[in-house]
Scaffold this active site. Structure first.
Site, PDB file in Angstrom:
ATOM      1  N   PRO A   1       0.842  -1.198   0.000  1.00  0.00           N
ATOM      2  CA  PRO A   1       0.000   0.000   0.000  1.00  0.00           C
ATOM      3  C   PRO A   1       0.876   1.245   0.000  1.00  0.00           C
ATOM      4  CG  PRO A   1       0.060  -0.996   2.194  1.00  0.00           C
ATOM      5  CD  PRO A   1       0.777  -1.927   1.274  1.00  0.00           C
ATOM      6  N   MET A   2       0.578   2.181  -0.899  1.00  0.00           N
ATOM      7  CA  MET A   2       1.387   3.392  -1.016  1.00  0.00           C
ATOM      8  C   MET A   2       0.475   4.594  -1.185  1.00  0.00           C
ATOM      9  SD  MET A   2       4.528   1.994  -3.436  1.00  0.00           S
ATOM     10  CE  MET A   2       3.485   0.913  -4.445  1.00  0.00           C
TER      11      MET A   2
ATOM     12  N   GLN B   1      -6.266  -1.233   3.458  1.00  0.00           N
ATOM     13  CA  GLN B   1      -5.434  -0.846   4.597  1.00  0.00           C
ATOM     14  C   GLN B   1      -6.083   0.321   5.338  1.00  0.00           C
ATOM     15  OE1 GLN B   1      -1.502   1.283   4.625  1.00  0.00           O
ATOM     16  NE2 GLN B   1      -0.776  -0.652   5.482  1.00  0.00           N
TER      17      GLN B   1
ATOM     18  N   CYS C   1       3.664   3.339   8.827  1.00  0.00           N
ATOM     19  CA  CYS C   1       3.916   4.608   8.140  1.00  0.00           C
ATOM     20  C   CYS C   1       4.488   5.637   9.107  1.00  0.00           C
ATOM     21  CB  CYS C   1       2.627   5.139   7.525  1.00  0.00           C
ATOM     22  SG  CYS C   1       2.858   6.686   6.606  1.00  0.00           S
TER      23      CYS C   1
ATOM     24  N   LYS D   1       0.521  -4.471   9.297  1.00  0.00           N
ATOM     25  CA  LYS D   1       1.797  -4.166   8.640  1.00  0.00           C
ATOM     26  C   LYS D   1       2.585  -3.258   9.583  1.00  0.00           C
ATOM     27  CE  LYS D   1       3.910  -2.775   4.273  1.00  0.00           C
ATOM     28  NZ  LYS D   1       4.834  -1.717   4.684  1.00  0.00           N
TER      29      LYS D   1
ATOM     30  N   ASN E   1       8.921  -7.143   3.893  1.00  0.00           N
ATOM     31  CA  ASN E   1       8.885  -5.965   3.044  1.00  0.00           C
ATOM     32  C   ASN E   1      10.135  -5.132   3.322  1.00  0.00           C
ATOM     33  OD1 ASN E   1       7.224  -2.820   3.315  1.00  0.00           O
ATOM     34  ND2 ASN E   1       7.815  -3.768   1.404  1.00  0.00           N
TER      35      ASN E   1
ATOM     36  N   GLY F   1      13.294  -2.992   0.759  1.00  0.00           N
ATOM     37  CA  GLY F   1      14.555  -3.161   0.040  1.00  0.00           C
ATOM     38  C   GLY F   1      14.593  -4.281  -0.978  1.00  0.00           C
TER      39      GLY F   1
ATOM     40  N   GLY G   1       7.178  -2.529  -2.910  1.00  0.00           N
ATOM     41  CA  GLY G   1       6.478  -1.266  -3.052  1.00  0.00           C
ATOM     42  C   GLY G   1       6.956  -0.497  -4.253  1.00  0.00           C
TER      43      GLY G   1
END
Length: 338
Positions: free
Chosen positions: A19-20, A72, A102, A141, A213, A215, A235
């Site tokens: 999710p971004m 999310q 976040c 997350k 998640n 890298g 991502g």
């Protein structure tokens, strides 16, 4: 309340697109679904208060083709999250995910996101409450810690609490987040990755779905993590090099290797654009998510130029997408490593 779906989309292995915020909207997800039929897709983070008080259709609507799709949520109040889950249940998402990762100032101001790593008891209460009303799986997350926290100490306790609350899965960004002094972009790059720690968390809880998640930039790296983890999440690597997604179904899910049907993808996006424009939207709402396609192909630069410039002009129509695709030598494939 409806019963939980029998077949879990969290059956290992799972490849997910993270999710971004400002990126993974419905247009982005429909495009990504054309590139991979199996990848688990996520919405942008939607704040519980926005669902309760805002324009729900605008926030929650999606196209049937986007499944499997997770919503999310952002929040730290169990009562509000329960109400948001109840409302969102009518939309038919496959999973509800709680954001505990976040680090942005905007998210911190709302007392949710990564700062909740300092309040595991709050997250535990939220998950317990969400589980009671959600017709689908509830996941979290998170980061491995924040600021001066010692991940080796805080992460095991955090995960134990989530498991105790009945969480269905945990996605772990393998970096700490620094809530002061680093921007969200820097928080994705500067804090060192600790993959071994995340792998050890999975070993401690072999029956709990855990994904990793942070890298990861190639399918080869993803497959290496999947030898240990249940899921892997990319991502910005998947967004900026969207062609990577065309290899997911074969490399991760074992589908037969087939040539990509670029003409079908082009046509599908043109048809989607025509409908969106007819409904009062603009072409750039779609094409801004397509710029990362064809990285490494001959003609990719011109492809990006057309989508970045021509698609933003007043009256731009679906033919711009066709013009951009026409500039790429898809038959030759990548001319250098993407």
């Amino acid at each position: 309340m409806t019963e939980k779906k029998e077949k879990s989309h969290l059956s290992s292995p799972v490849f997910a697109v993270a999710p971004m915020i400002d990126w993974t909207d419905t247009h982005c997800r429909r495009f990504h679904r054309l590139l991979s039929g199996h990848a688990l897709l996520y919405t942008e983070m939607v704040v519980a208060d926005a669902i309760i008080h805002g324009k729900r259709n605008k926030l929650l609507d999606f196209h049937e083709s986007e499944h499997p799709l997770a919503l999310q949520l952002g929040g730290s109040d169990p009562v509000k999250l329960v109400e948001a889950v109840r409302i969102a249940s009518d939309w038919g998402y496959d999973e509800i995910n709680l954001n505990v990762g976040c680090p942005s100032d905007r998210v911190q101001a709302g007392t949710f996101g990564a700062c909740l790593m300092r309040e595991p008891q709050t997250v535990e209460a939220c998950v317990t409450a969400m589980k009671k009303v959600s017709p689908v799986q509830v996941t979290v997350k998170c980061r491995i810690g924040v600021d001066e926290q010692e991940p080796e100490a805080v992460l095991p306790d955090f995960i134990d609490r989530m498991v105790g609350a009945g969480v269905d899965g945990i996605w772990i960004h393998a970096r700490k987040a620094w809530l002061q002094g680093l921007s969200p972009k820097e928080n994705r790059e500067i804090p060192p990755l600790d993959y071994p720690l995340v792998h050890r968390m999975k070993a401690r809880h072999p029956k709990v779905f855990m994904g990793i998640n942070g890298g990861i930039t190639t399918l080869e790296e993803a497959k290496a993590h999947l030898a240990v983890m249940d899921g892997v999440m990319l991502g910005r690597a998947a967004y900026h090099n969207a062609t990577l997604l065309t290899g997911v179904d074969h490399a991760i899910y074992g589908d037969p290797a087939e040539a990509v049907d670029w003409s079908t993808i082009c046509q599908a996006m043109m048809e989607h654009a025509a409908r969106h424009i007819a409904d009062g939207g603009r072409l750039v709402h779609l094409t801004r998510h397509m710029v990362g396609l064809f990285q490494g192909f001959a003609g990719a630069r011109r492809f990006r130029q057309i989508l970045s410039a021509d698609a933003t002009r007043p009256g731009a129509g679906p033919e711009i997408i066709a013009a951009a695709f026409a500039e790429v030598d898809v038959a030759a494939g990548p001319v250098r490593a993407a």
